[in-house]
Design a protein around this motif. Structure first.
Motif, PDB file in Angstrom:
ATOM      1  N   ARG A   1       0.823  -1.216   0.000  1.00 45.34           N
ATOM      2  CA  ARG A   1       0.000   0.000   0.000  1.00 45.34           C
ATOM      3  C   ARG A   1       0.861   1.272   0.000  1.00 45.34           C
ATOM      4  NH1 ARG A   1      -4.242  -2.322   4.447  1.00 45.34           N
ATOM      5  NH2 ARG A   1      -5.294  -3.771   3.066  1.00 45.34           N
TER       6      ARG A   1
ATOM      7  N   HIS B   1      -2.537  -7.546 -10.977  1.00 42.65           N
ATOM      8  CA  HIS B   1      -2.788  -6.672 -12.130  1.00 42.65           C
ATOM      9  C   HIS B   1      -2.572  -7.413 -13.450  1.00 42.65           C
ATOM     10  CE1 HIS B   1      -3.587  -3.075  -9.912  1.00 42.65           C
ATOM     11  NE2 HIS B   1      -2.388  -3.021  -9.351  1.00 42.65           N
TER      12      HIS B   1
ATOM     13  N   MET C   1      -7.266  -2.062 -11.767  1.00 46.50           N
ATOM     14  CA  MET C   1      -7.284  -1.519 -10.405  1.00 46.50           C
ATOM     15  C   MET C   1      -7.525  -2.651  -9.413  1.00 46.50           C
ATOM     16  SD  MET C   1      -9.004   2.228 -10.795  1.00 46.50           S
ATOM     17  CE  MET C   1      -8.419   2.790  -9.219  1.00 46.50           C
ATOM     18  N   ALA C   2      -6.757  -2.655  -8.341  1.00 48.35           N
ATOM     19  CA  ALA C   2      -6.885  -3.706  -7.333  1.00 48.35           C
ATOM     20  C   ALA C   2      -6.399  -3.181  -5.998  1.00 48.35           C
ATOM     21  CB  ALA C   2      -6.067  -4.938  -7.735  1.00 48.35           C
ATOM     22  N   ALA C   3      -6.924  -3.761  -4.936  1.00 49.97           N
ATOM     23  CA  ALA C   3      -6.466  -3.406  -3.590  1.00 49.97           C
ATOM     24  C   ALA C   3      -5.558  -4.509  -3.080  1.00 49.97           C
ATOM     25  CB  ALA C   3      -7.660  -3.239  -2.665  1.00 49.97           C
TER      26      ALA C   3
ATOM     27  N   SER D   1      -9.354   6.696  -3.600  1.00 48.26           N
ATOM     28  CA  SER D   1      -8.433   5.752  -2.954  1.00 48.26           C
ATOM     29  C   SER D   1      -7.463   6.460  -2.018  1.00 48.26           C
ATOM     30  CB  SER D   1      -7.615   5.019  -4.019  1.00 48.26           C
ATOM     31  OG  SER D   1      -8.379   4.014  -4.614  1.00 48.26           O
TER      32      SER D   1
ATOM     33  N   TYR E   1      -9.175  -2.239   2.111  1.00 46.85           N
ATOM     34  CA  TYR E   1      -9.737  -2.808   0.873  1.00 46.85           C
ATOM     35  C   TYR E   1     -10.381  -1.743  -0.005  1.00 46.85           C
ATOM     36  CZ  TYR E   1     -13.911  -3.015   3.885  1.00 46.85           C
ATOM     37  OH  TYR E   1     -14.918  -2.717   4.770  1.00 46.85           O
ATOM     38  N   ASN E   2     -10.514  -0.524   0.505  1.00 49.14           N
ATOM     39  CA  ASN E   2     -11.017   0.571  -0.333  1.00 49.14           C
ATOM     40  C   ASN E   2      -9.877   1.380  -0.958  1.00 49.14           C
ATOM     41  OD1 ASN E   2     -13.686   0.003  -0.047  1.00 49.14           O
ATOM     42  ND2 ASN E   2     -14.087   1.517   1.544  1.00 49.14           N
TER      43      ASN E   2
ATOM     44  N   ASP F   1      -7.567   1.341  -3.687  1.00 46.98           N
ATOM     45  CA  ASP F   1      -7.224   0.705  -4.965  1.00 46.98           C
ATOM     46  C   ASP F   1      -5.927   1.283  -5.513  1.00 46.98           C
ATOM     47  OD1 ASP F   1      -9.046  -1.255  -5.460  1.00 46.98           O
ATOM     48  OD2 ASP F   1     -10.470   0.046  -6.505  1.00 46.98           O
TER      49      ASP F   1
END
Ligand SMILES: [Zn+2]
Length: 482
Positions: free
Chosen positions: A365, A376, A389-391, A436, A460-461, A463
């Motif tokens: 992060r 990705h 886009m991914a967390a 994000s 998890y929010n 991204d």
């Protein structure tokens, strides 16, 4: 002699007066003792998320959690009070590789979480948003296998006044007529695939709580109202500000406690927090931690009103009990799920690839990492999209150097999310990245690094995008950081 007699008379008089005074004092308390009294115990779990055995499947190491350990606490309390109420606040059938394997790969046998909950004698369960993750067929199968009702008073068949689940039950506990009402967070359509809740609508919970609590009080004539809700506290109680990152009406526990007359107890869930005991407007609220890492306990003491012949709450208290390493694992529950565990373990142990280096998500992060690039790459290859886009869901995720197993990949991406492709403008992409970036607090010089993340914004929010190059300047205010 004469003086002695006088003294004796005085002592006798004093004694009489004392006795009289005592009588006056004793009398009301005797009357109170004659008032019929009773006591109710409620045990509550929430966000069990498929955790039955005390294991972390991603690391394959023992971890204090799950219904098999909570069973020891539940069974001990039941010995003391055989008529206790056992209630869950939802998100039960999804969340571990064991429940994933059952729901996605071999849904033939009964749902393992329902097996465990049946054995423990649950009275009711509120329906959580994650119950919908595998679609209505899987949901209804598990619901049929439960020997207790799934409750949700605000989930309707679209456009009708027919609820899809039972809204409430009325039950007897130690002679008291108790109404248990279930509510589900109305955020389901925000997070779920449309086909997984097709034909259903999730109505605003405050109005539904008012409507159904009145039904329980007036038509059903209950003495005590318990709401089991898959929702938690929606705002900071010190400032009144809504917690950031919530969808509309996602959590409504405080509003319901403040505005719905006739509610006694609220058993919360969904936010994965522990709330040992909280009183709002005379309503007692409690929330067990996620994964059955704690069991919440409420004790209610009632007296019978002579005039109305109804039970009246005299006192109530709540606390949470830790399911830690010192709590024994119940062998009965372990036996029930042994075969599910064996299947899960052999699936998790399968080798599906090879890595030339160790990859970890610890800093995913905060900087570009190879482990998140793997997600990705998969998303870009599968979707043919230009941007992914991914967390980073699990910052503990680790892919070892050498053979890579299903377990390693399952730990990297813990949720049953669905990949979707959408078309956006550059401006919309920038806004999504700004959204994000709320994950970080505004930076000021000399601020410790540990103070940079806003813990109110779930990880998890946050991204992270691939396929574009961008910087986040957290010295800038929200909305102007990308
Ligand atoms: Zn949950």
């Amino acid at each position: 002699m004469k003086n002695d007699k006088l003294l004796l008379t005085k002592i006798v008089r004093l004694g009489l007066a004392l006795a009289l005074a005592l009588l006056i004092h004793v009398d009301p308390s005797r009357a109170q003792q004659r008032l019929p009294k009773t006591w109710i115990t409620i045990l509550s779990t929430t966000d069990v998320h498929g955790n039955i055995l005390p294991i972390d499947y991603y690391t394959n190491k023992p971890d204090a959690r799950g219904l098999a350990q909570a069973a020891t606490i539940i069974k001990a309390a039941r010995k003391e009070n055989p008529n206790l109420l056992l209630i869950d606040s939802g998100d039960t059938i999804q969340g571990t590789p064991l429940s994933y394997y059952h729901n996605k790969r071999n849904n033939e046998p009964p749902d393992p979480v329902m097996l465990a909950m049946n054995a423990l004698g649950y009275d009711a369960m509120a329906v959580g948003n994650h119950e919908y993750n595998f679609g209505l067929r899987v949901l209804e199968k598990a619901r049929n296998e439960a020997r207790f009702p799934w409750l949700s008073a605000n989930t309707y068949r679209e456009g009708t006044d027919q609820t899809y689940h039972k809204p409430y039950i009325v039950t007897d506990a130690n002679g008291v007529r108790v109404g248990i009402l279930g509510l589900t967070t109305p955020g389901v359509p925000t997070w779920e695939n449309k086909e997984n809740y097709r034909g259903l609508e999730f109505r605003e919970p405050l109005g539904e709580a008012k409507k159904w609590t009145a039904v329980l009080r007036e038509r059903e004539q209950v003495d005590l109202v318990i709401i089991a809700m898959h929702m938690g506290i929606e705002r900071d109680l010190r400032t009144g500000e809504l917690n950031p990152g919530q969808v509309r009406n996602e959590n409504a526990a405080a509003a319901i406690a403040e505005q719905v007359p006739g509610v006694d107890i609220i058993l919360m869930g969904h936010t994965h927090r522990e709330v040992p005991s909280l009183v709002i407007n005379g309503v007692l609220l409690v929330q067990a931690d996620k994964w059955a890492r704690r069991v919440a306990r409420v004790d209610v003491y009632l007296e019978k009103d002579e005039a109305t012949k109804r039970w009246r709450t005299g006192a109530k208290q709540a606390r949470t009990i830790a399911v830690d390493a010192s709590v024994k694992t119940d062998p009965e529950i372990v036996r029930l799920v042994e075969r599910y565990d064996r299947e899960t373990q052999s699936w998790l142990g399968r080798v599906i690839g090879e890595s030339s280096a160790e990859l970890t998500a610890k800093e995913a992060r905060f900087r570009d990492t190879a482990i998140l690039d793997l997600i990705h790459r998969v998303q870009l290859a599968t979707s043919n999209a230009q941007i992914s886009m991914a967390a980073s869901f699990n910052t503990q995720a680790r892919i070892p150097r050498g053979p890579v197993t299903v377990r390693d990949i399952a730990g990297l991406y813990e949720y049953e999310n669905t990949l979707v492709v959408i078309e956006v403008t550059g401006e919309q992409l920038r806004e999504a990245l700004e959204h994000s970036a709320k994950y970080f607090r505004t930076y000021a010089p000399n601020k410790p690094v540990t103070d940079l993340v806003d813990e109110k914004v779930p990880g998890y929010n946050f991204d992270i995008a691939e396929g574009v190059t961008y910087d986040i300047d957290i010295a800038k205010p929200l909305g102007r950081r990308i």
